[in-house]
Design a protein around this motif. Structure first.
Motif, PDB file in Angstrom:
ATOM      1  N   LEU A 104       0.830  -1.204   0.000  1.00 21.72           N
ATOM      2  CA  LEU A 104       0.000   0.000   0.000  1.00 21.72           C
ATOM      3  C   LEU A 104       0.866   1.257   0.000  1.00 21.72           C
ATOM      4  CD1 LEU A 104      -2.704   1.503   0.200  1.00 21.72           C
ATOM      5  CD2 LEU A 104      -2.580   1.184   2.689  1.00 21.72           C
ATOM      6  N   TYR A 105       1.867   1.307   0.857  1.00 19.93           N
ATOM      7  CA  TYR A 105       2.727   2.488   0.931  1.00 19.93           C
ATOM      8  C   TYR A 105       3.502   2.687  -0.369  1.00 19.93           C
ATOM      9  CZ  TYR A 105       1.737   3.703   5.740  1.00 19.93           C
ATOM     10  OH  TYR A 105       1.103   4.132   6.869  1.00 19.93           O
ATOM     11  N   THR A 106       3.875   1.596  -1.016  1.00 23.27           N
ATOM     12  CA  THR A 106       4.548   1.687  -2.318  1.00 23.27           C
ATOM     13  C   THR A 106       3.619   2.334  -3.348  1.00 23.27           C
ATOM     14  OG1 THR A 106       5.838  -0.279  -1.799  1.00 23.27           O
ATOM     15  CG2 THR A 106       5.717   0.344  -4.114  1.00 23.27           C
ATOM     16  N   ASN A 134      -9.358  -3.372  14.139  1.00 20.81           N
ATOM     17  CA  ASN A 134      -8.548  -2.357  14.799  1.00 20.81           C
ATOM     18  C   ASN A 134      -7.060  -2.658  14.662  1.00 20.81           C
ATOM     19  OD1 ASN A 134     -10.947  -1.168  15.535  1.00 20.81           O
ATOM     20  ND2 ASN A 134     -10.975  -2.089  17.573  1.00 20.81           N
ATOM     21  N   GLU A 135      -6.697  -3.927  14.799  1.00 21.93           N
ATOM     22  CA  GLU A 135      -5.296  -4.315  14.642  1.00 21.93           C
ATOM     23  C   GLU A 135      -4.833  -4.082  13.208  1.00 21.93           C
ATOM     24  OE1 GLU A 135      -4.375  -8.222  16.251  1.00 21.93           O
ATOM     25  OE2 GLU A 135      -5.840  -7.884  17.837  1.00 21.93           O
ATOM     26  N   ALA A 136      -5.690  -4.396  12.246  1.00 22.76           N
ATOM     27  CA  ALA A 136      -5.340  -4.176  10.838  1.00 22.76           C
ATOM     28  C   ALA A 136      -5.096  -2.691  10.578  1.00 22.76           C
ATOM     29  CB  ALA A 136      -6.441  -4.710   9.924  1.00 22.76           C
ATOM     30  N   LEU A 137      -5.980  -1.836  11.085  1.00 18.81           N
ATOM     31  CA  LEU A 137      -5.818  -0.388  10.888  1.00 18.81           C
ATOM     32  C   LEU A 137      -4.548   0.123  11.575  1.00 18.81           C
ATOM     33  CD1 LEU A 137      -9.483   0.882  11.264  1.00 18.81           C
ATOM     34  CD2 LEU A 137      -8.125   0.683   9.178  1.00 18.81           C
ATOM     35  N   LEU A 138      -4.245  -0.435  12.733  1.00 19.41           N
ATOM     36  CA  LEU A 138      -3.028  -0.057  13.439  1.00 19.41           C
ATOM     37  C   LEU A 138      -1.801  -0.471  12.635  1.00 19.41           C
ATOM     38  CD1 LEU A 138      -1.931   1.164  16.078  1.00 19.41           C
ATOM     39  CD2 LEU A 138      -1.929  -1.144  17.021  1.00 19.41           C
ATOM     40  N   MET A 139      -1.802  -1.701  12.121  1.00 21.72           N
ATOM     41  CA  MET A 139      -0.660  -2.198  11.348  1.00 21.72           C
ATOM     42  C   MET A 139      -0.499  -1.445  10.021  1.00 21.72           C
ATOM     43  SD  MET A 139      -1.122  -6.222  12.173  1.00 21.72           S
ATOM     44  CE  MET A 139       0.426  -6.882  11.584  1.00 21.72           C
ATOM     45  N   LEU A 140      -1.607  -0.996   9.452  1.00 20.50           N
ATOM     46  CA  LEU A 140      -1.558  -0.213   8.215  1.00 20.50           C
ATOM     47  C   LEU A 140      -1.220   1.255   8.497  1.00 20.50           C
ATOM     48  CD1 LEU A 140      -4.731  -1.640   6.445  1.00 20.50           C
ATOM     49  CD2 LEU A 140      -2.367  -1.942   5.682  1.00 20.50           C
ATOM     50  N   GLN A 141      -1.207   1.629   9.769  1.00 19.17           N
ATOM     51  CA  GLN A 141      -0.985   3.001  10.201  1.00 19.17           C
ATOM     52  C   GLN A 141      -1.986   3.949   9.534  1.00 19.17           C
ATOM     53  OE1 GLN A 141       3.088   4.283  10.178  1.00 19.17           O
ATOM     54  NE2 GLN A 141       3.828   2.321  10.923  1.00 19.17           N
ATOM     55  N   TYR A 142      -3.249   3.539   9.561  1.00 13.91           N
ATOM     56  CA  TYR A 142      -4.291   4.305   8.868  1.00 13.91           C
ATOM     57  C   TYR A 142      -4.463   5.713   9.433  1.00 13.91           C
ATOM     58  CZ  TYR A 142      -8.574   5.753   6.696  1.00 13.91           C
ATOM     59  OH  TYR A 142      -9.495   6.475   5.982  1.00 13.91           O
ATOM     60  N   ASN A 147      -3.879  11.517   8.499  1.00 18.18           N
ATOM     61  CA  ASN A 147      -3.412  12.822   8.946  1.00 18.18           C
ATOM     62  C   ASN A 147      -2.359  13.431   8.034  1.00 18.18           C
ATOM     63  OD1 ASN A 147      -5.088  12.729  11.190  1.00 18.18           O
ATOM     64  ND2 ASN A 147      -3.529  11.818  12.486  1.00 18.18           N
ATOM     65  N   GLU A 148      -1.534  12.593   7.417  1.00 19.52           N
ATOM     66  CA  GLU A 148      -0.393  13.103   6.664  1.00 19.52           C
ATOM     67  C   GLU A 148      -0.623  13.215   5.162  1.00 19.52           C
ATOM     68  OE1 GLU A 148       3.207  11.067   7.725  1.00 19.52           O
ATOM     69  OE2 GLU A 148       2.921  11.492   9.854  1.00 19.52           O
ATOM     70  N   LEU A 149      -1.527  12.438   4.621  1.00 20.23           N
ATOM     71  CA  LEU A 149      -1.752  12.487   3.175  1.00 20.23           C
ATOM     72  C   LEU A 149      -2.767  13.558   2.812  1.00 20.23           C
ATOM     73  CD1 LEU A 149      -1.946   8.728   2.124  1.00 20.23           C
ATOM     74  CD2 LEU A 149      -0.096  10.324   1.714  1.00 20.23           C
ATOM     75  N   GLN A 150      -2.473  14.324   1.782  1.00 22.37           N
ATOM     76  CA  GLN A 150      -3.435  15.305   1.291  1.00 22.37           C
ATOM     77  C   GLN A 150      -4.615  14.593   0.637  1.00 22.37           C
ATOM     78  OE1 GLN A 150      -0.873  17.509  -1.270  1.00 22.37           O
ATOM     79  NE2 GLN A 150      -0.166  18.858   0.354  1.00 22.37           N
ATOM     80  N   ASN A 151      -4.333  13.483  -0.015  1.00 28.89           N
ATOM     81  CA  ASN A 151      -5.356  12.690  -0.689  1.00 28.89           C
ATOM     82  C   ASN A 151      -5.709  11.512   0.215  1.00 28.89           C
ATOM     83  OD1 ASN A 151      -7.033  11.508  -2.551  1.00 28.89           O
ATOM     84  ND2 ASN A 151      -5.425  10.924  -3.960  1.00 28.89           N
ATOM     85  N   LYS A 152      -6.458  11.803   1.268  1.00 32.72           N
ATOM     86  CA  LYS A 152      -6.789  10.799   2.281  1.00 32.72           C
ATOM     87  C   LYS A 152      -7.553   9.625   1.666  1.00 32.72           C
ATOM     88  CE  LYS A 152      -9.594  10.237   6.396  1.00 32.72           C
ATOM     89  NZ  LYS A 152     -10.491  10.869   7.337  1.00 32.72           N
ATOM     90  N   PRO A 153      -7.088   8.390   1.917  1.00 32.96           N
ATOM     91  CA  PRO A 153      -7.818   7.227   1.386  1.00 32.96           C
ATOM     92  C   PRO A 153      -9.194   7.101   2.041  1.00 32.96           C
ATOM     93  CG  PRO A 153      -5.645   6.588   2.220  1.00 32.96           C
ATOM     94  CD  PRO A 153      -5.884   8.002   2.628  1.00 32.96           C
TER      95      PRO A 153
END
Length: 184
Positions: A104-106, A134-142, A147-153
């Motif tokens: 995803l980050y790539t 919740n664990e999945a979102l934590l591991m994905l650093q959602y 907060n950091e992306l201008q184009n929020k998923p």
């Protein structure tokens, strides 16, 4: 005339076994989806035409190209002109989440996808318990992504088996607004 196979503005990506094919077949409202079989990984690409009623009540066809998870090293061959990316995450398989996050980050760092709208689909929620989400979102650093992306998923919870979340996904796919990054 342009070959419609060449320009399909919506890509469906995710690691092997995340549920992309089943999700797209369900969106397509395909008959006879067998949920009891052991899925076979997609080698290559599939194109799905999804029927949707737009806001004016007219039938609209959305073409989505699914690229197999085993083809991740070749995904970049399909990025040109992409407007939306459906990224499917299997929330029932926490062992796969860290690899999913790297992929995803790539994609989020890919210059060709800078203007693409990302739809992060948490799939197989019916097979997972709430804490796994919740664990999945934590591991994905959602939260950090948001907060950091201008184009929020866009984050959607979808279950192809129960149909939960499919209408919301169709709505987001049919929206025509594109992200325009700010000029620095």
């Amino acid at each position: 005339m342009e070959d419609p196979e060449k320009h399909i503005p919506i890509l469906c990506l995710g690691p092997k076994g995340s549920g992309k094919t089943t999700l797209l077949k369900k969106l397509q409202e395909a008959e006879g989806i067998d949920y009891t079989y052991s899925p076979v990984p997609t080698i290559g690409t599939n194109i799905y035409d999804i029927q949707h009623l737009n806001k004016a009540g007219k039938k609209q066809v959305l073409s989505i190209r699914e690229v197999g998870g085993v083809m991740a090293p070749l995904w970049s061959n399909y990025f040109e002109g992409v407007e939306k990316v459906i990224y499917v995450v299997d929330t029932s398989n926490l062992c796969q989440i860290s690899a999913t996050a790297v992929l995803l980050y790539t994609l989020l760092a890919e210059p060709k996808l800078k203007k693409a709208k990302f739809i992060l689909v948490l799939s197989k929620m019916d097979a997972a318990y709430r804490q796994m989400r919740n664990e999945a979102l934590l591991m994905l650093q959602y939260t950090r992504l948001s907060n950091e992306l201008q184009n929020k998923p866009i984050l959607l919870e979808v279950s192809p088996l129960t149909g939960t979340g499919l209408d919301a996904l169709r709505t987001h796919l049919a929206e025509t607004k594109r992200f325009t990054p700010p000029v620095n």
